[in-house]
Design an enzyme around this catalytic site. Structure first.
Site, short mmCIF file in Angstrom:
data_model
loop_
_atom_site.label_atom_id
_atom_site.label_comp_id
_atom_site.label_asym_id
_atom_site.label_seq_id
_atom_site.Cartn_x
_atom_site.Cartn_y
_atom_site.Cartn_z
N ASP A 364 -30.68 65.68 56.15
CA ASP A 364 -31.75 65.58 54.80
C ASP A 364 -31.29 64.73 53.90
O ASP A 364 -30.76 65.06 53.27
CB ASP A 364 -32.88 66.63 54.56
CG ASP A 364 -33.97 66.23 54.39
OD1 ASP A 364 -34.65 65.75 54.65
OD2 ASP A 364 -33.73 66.46 52.42
N GLU A 400 -29.64 59.72 56.47
CA GLU A 400 -31.17 60.02 56.06
C GLU A 400 -31.28 59.20 55.06
O GLU A 400 -30.36 59.35 54.12
CB GLU A 400 -32.53 61.11 56.46
CG GLU A 400 -33.50 60.25 55.52
CD GLU A 400 -34.72 61.21 54.82
OE1 GLU A 400 -35.99 61.23 55.56
OE2 GLU A 400 -34.29 62.83 54.82
#
Length: 724
Positions: A364, A400
């Site tokens: 993330d 990401e």
């Protein structure tokens, strides 16, 4: 009582123990005595006490007296698996310089393998006086109340486990099809899973859950966060929770709320059994991990772990050290440049691979991890350490590739070891099917592997993780049913969630009884799924999109632990949605069978033989190859020819890879159009394999057309034709 005085229980004995490994590790000590070694990095601390809790919550403190390279450690005989514990750390209280030690606060061990208890956020768990009248200085006033009754405890776990019977699938990247799911949401309403197992790791391991995954043909599940996480104060005040789990506080502990068997260490074994069951079905397990920030938020956030161990050592602080550098939008950012933070992250990653059996990670806001002191740096310590780590460089790594800080958007920039979520693919495909692209240049790049982003440094087409939807945003059904977000249930006056949805509601906002609109929406779903699964790169599906799952237009369901966020398995009983599931499974099977649909190298676009046939060619509706002018002209129709004759590389036995060739025709216009099928050298005949205009996709149409024929392509449709 009755004049009788009871002697206090003697303080536990503590032996020197060892500074490694960090955490609480049960083992046999000197003279064969069983016990637990405690080791905690706490740079700058003045004292550390281990706090042991019995079943009644009574606390016994053990002072760690040994200090080696800023690691406090000691071996406590008799401390067995199942023991609940935490730390109290003494030091200066000086928020102006970033020092926030407060021994009144019980702290979770960053290396705890299991966590028992729920995180609430009463005033007692804050290191400062949360309700101080002058809020602008509240974080500078130390709160002396004991937090121990209000916070979860770490649990000593016996890690003696043998993975000898486990067989990792080791699916090559090029052959992978990812399926993003939420452990609780995927299983909570599944009628085939026993009720007591729904919402848990054991539920995901159940044959009924695995049967759906194997029927689809996906090769890996990408699990939304399963590290122990906490809920934010603003959600708890509204009666909501952090459902998605992007608020980690324990990087070694499986989230206890997803355990069916217990939370005093049983969750560890349950997670491992889930991994084994998925591996046995040929499915890899990839974890979505949140190492960019923690649940302790900013200076006004709670003191749960790292903030009270060494705030300055673990977090990036601003020049005004009272404040946190925030590249994540969550109040804080871990200071990954610091060796002890880098060690925490890499120790955690290796643990999940070697001891919990997982096969990879999706990071993330990975750009926040790649920052050196300020800027994103692809030679940063984090990326360098991962690249040379003997365990981690062999597993699947997905970035990401952005954060919210300056220069944080880094799509296409991560080094060759990494794959990336490709949001430019998402945006192009959405815009094509809602007819919002000015021309088809962007679509051509995205369909063929995004060579403009990834054809450098030895990267391959599978560096691009292609997706149309993800957990964050509209579901696929909502993407064709809503043009505006409808997040009122989140309690934030519909301000949360993106406004850039690139969606089209097909003529009505939300659910409708108009069968014409409903039919169009189902066709658009077939178009989007077919486009995704025919594109070069690694496709990622979101759990439930193949069922027609809806969140009622909520594009930020992070706090909806209810029917909004859970999969509605009753959709499988509806013929229209069953047909969508059938099409998804058929497309994935087609992709697996044909190497030309999951290439390991980029297309060259050049002819490799005298007949002039190239590995990739693009055609206009006239049946002619596209010119430079065609790429820049407005267009709603694109023909893509994939040659199976010129696939680079060899198979496992060294033989050339040869496959069928295909022509895909994508037509986003609302009205039917003619399309001339290319003749020699491209083909003599074409057989229709997929026609998204058809509601029932269980079997291919089987229609055969001669080359040169002008066929009619229905409005808003994908045709996939095999070259004969």
């Amino acid at each position: 009582m009755n004049g009788v005085r009871h002697a206090a229980a003697p303080a536990p004995v503590v032996w020197p123990g060892a500074p490694t490994p960090l955490g609480a590790r049960f083992r046999t000590g000197p003279d064969g005595v069983a016990g637990t070694n405690f080791a905690l990095w706490a740079g700058g601390a003045e004292a550390v006490r281990v706090c042991l809790f019995d079943e009644g919550g009574r606390e016994t403190q053990v002072r760690l007296t040994e200090l080696t390279h800023e690691i406090w450690h000691g071996f406590v005989p008799g401390v067995m698996p199942g023991q609940r514990y935490g730390y109290r750390v003494d030091g200066r209280w000086d928020p102006w310089t970033g020092a926030r030690w407060n021994p009144a606060k019980l702290l979770l061990d960053p290396y705890a393998r299991a966590v028992d208890g729920e995180f609430g956020l009463p005033p007692e768990v804050y290191g400062h006086v949360r309700d101080w009248p002058e809020q602008y200085v509240a974080d500078t006033v130390r709160d002396e109340r004991d937090s121990a009754p209000y916070v979860p405890k770490g649990v000593v776990v016996d890690d003696d486990d043998d993975w000898g019977d486990d067989r990792r699938p080791k699916t090559p990247w090029a052959d992978s099809v990812l399926y993003e799911l939420h452990v609780r949401g995927f299983t909570k309403l599944h009628p085939g899973i026993p009720e007591e197992l729904r919402g848990t790791y054991a539920g995901l391991a159940h044959p009924a859950a695995i049967e759906h995954l194997t029927r689809l043909g996906v090769t890996a599940v990408e699990l939304l966060p399963v590290h122990q996480f906490a809920h934010e104060d603003h959600l708890l005040r509204r009666g909501l929770v952090n459902y998605w789990g992007y608020n980690s506080i324990g990087y070694f502990a499986p989230h206890a709320g997803y355990a069916a068997t217990g939370t005093t260490g049983q969750q560890v074994g349950e997670f491992k059994r889930m991994v084994r069951a998925l591996h046995a079905a040929g499915i890899e397990v990839i974890l979505d991990v949140v190492y960019n920030h923690t649940a302790e938020a900013g200076e006004l956030g709670p003191t749960l772990s790292l903030k009270g161990i060494d705030n300055r050592g673990y977090y990036r602080l601003q020049a005004d050290a009272r404040r946190y550098a925030d590249y994540t939008g969550c109040g804080n950012t871990l200071h990954v440049v610091q060796p002890q933070v880098l060690r925490l992250i890499t120790d955690s990653l290796r643990y999940w691979v070697t001891e919990m059996g997982v096969d990879g990670f999706r990071f993330d806001l990975a750009a926040a991890l790649a920052r050196s002191m300020h800027d994103v740096d692809m030679l940063s310590p984090f990326l360098a350490v991962i690249a040379q780590d003997p365990v981690l460089h062999r597993v699947k790594l997905i970035a990401e590739p952005w954060d919210i800080g300056s220069g944080g958007y880094q799509v296409g920039a991560f080094p060759p070891l990494w794959t990336e979520w490709n949001d430019r693919y998402r945006d192009a495909v959405r815009d094509f099917w809602r007819q919002a692209l000015p021309d088809v240049r962007e679509m051509g790049y995205r369909l063929s592997g995004s060579s403009d982003l990834y054809a450098w440094g030895g990267r391959r087409p599978y560096a691009s993780v292609n997706f149309v939807t993800a957990h964050d945003g509209f579901t696929l059904r909502d993407l064709v049913s809503y043009e505006r977000k409808h997040n009122e249930a989140n309690g934030e006056d519909n301000r949360d969630g993106t406004d850039d949805n690139r969606s089209w509601n097909c003529g009505a906002e939300g659910e409708t009884r108009d069968e014409r609109i409903r039919s169009l929406r189902r066709r658009q779903l077939r178009n989007l799924l077919t486009t995704l699964l025919l594109s070069t790169g690694v496709p990622m599906l979101v759990a439930g999109d193949e069922l027609g799952r809806t969140q009622g237009g909520n594009n930020n369901a992070y706090c909806q632990d209810n029917e909004i966020g859970w999969l509605d398995w009753s959709l499988t009983a509806e013929p229209g949605w069953r047909a969508l599931t059938d099409l998804t499974a058929r497309l994935i099977a087609l992709r697996h069978r044909h190497p030309v649909l999951h290439r390991r190298a980029f297309f060259s676009g050049r002819a490799h033989s005298a007949d002039g046939l190239r590995d990739l060619a693009w055609f206009t509706p006239r049946g002619t190859e596209m010119t430079e002018a065609d790429w820049y002209a407005p267009a709603a129709t694109l023909g893509m020819y994939l040659s199976g004759r010129d696939i680079p590389g060899r198979d496992e036995r060294g033989a050339p890879v040869v496959d069928d060739s295909f022509l895909a025709v994508l037509h986003a216009g609302g009205e039917p159009t003619g399309f001339v099928l290319p003749g020699a050298p491209w083909a003599q005949r074409y057989e229709v394999l997929v026609d998204t205009d058809r509601e029932d996709q269980a079997e291919p149409p089987g229609t055969v057309h001669p080359a040169g024929e002008r066929i009619t392509v229905p409005g808003r449709c994908v045709l996939l034709l095999k070259v004969l």
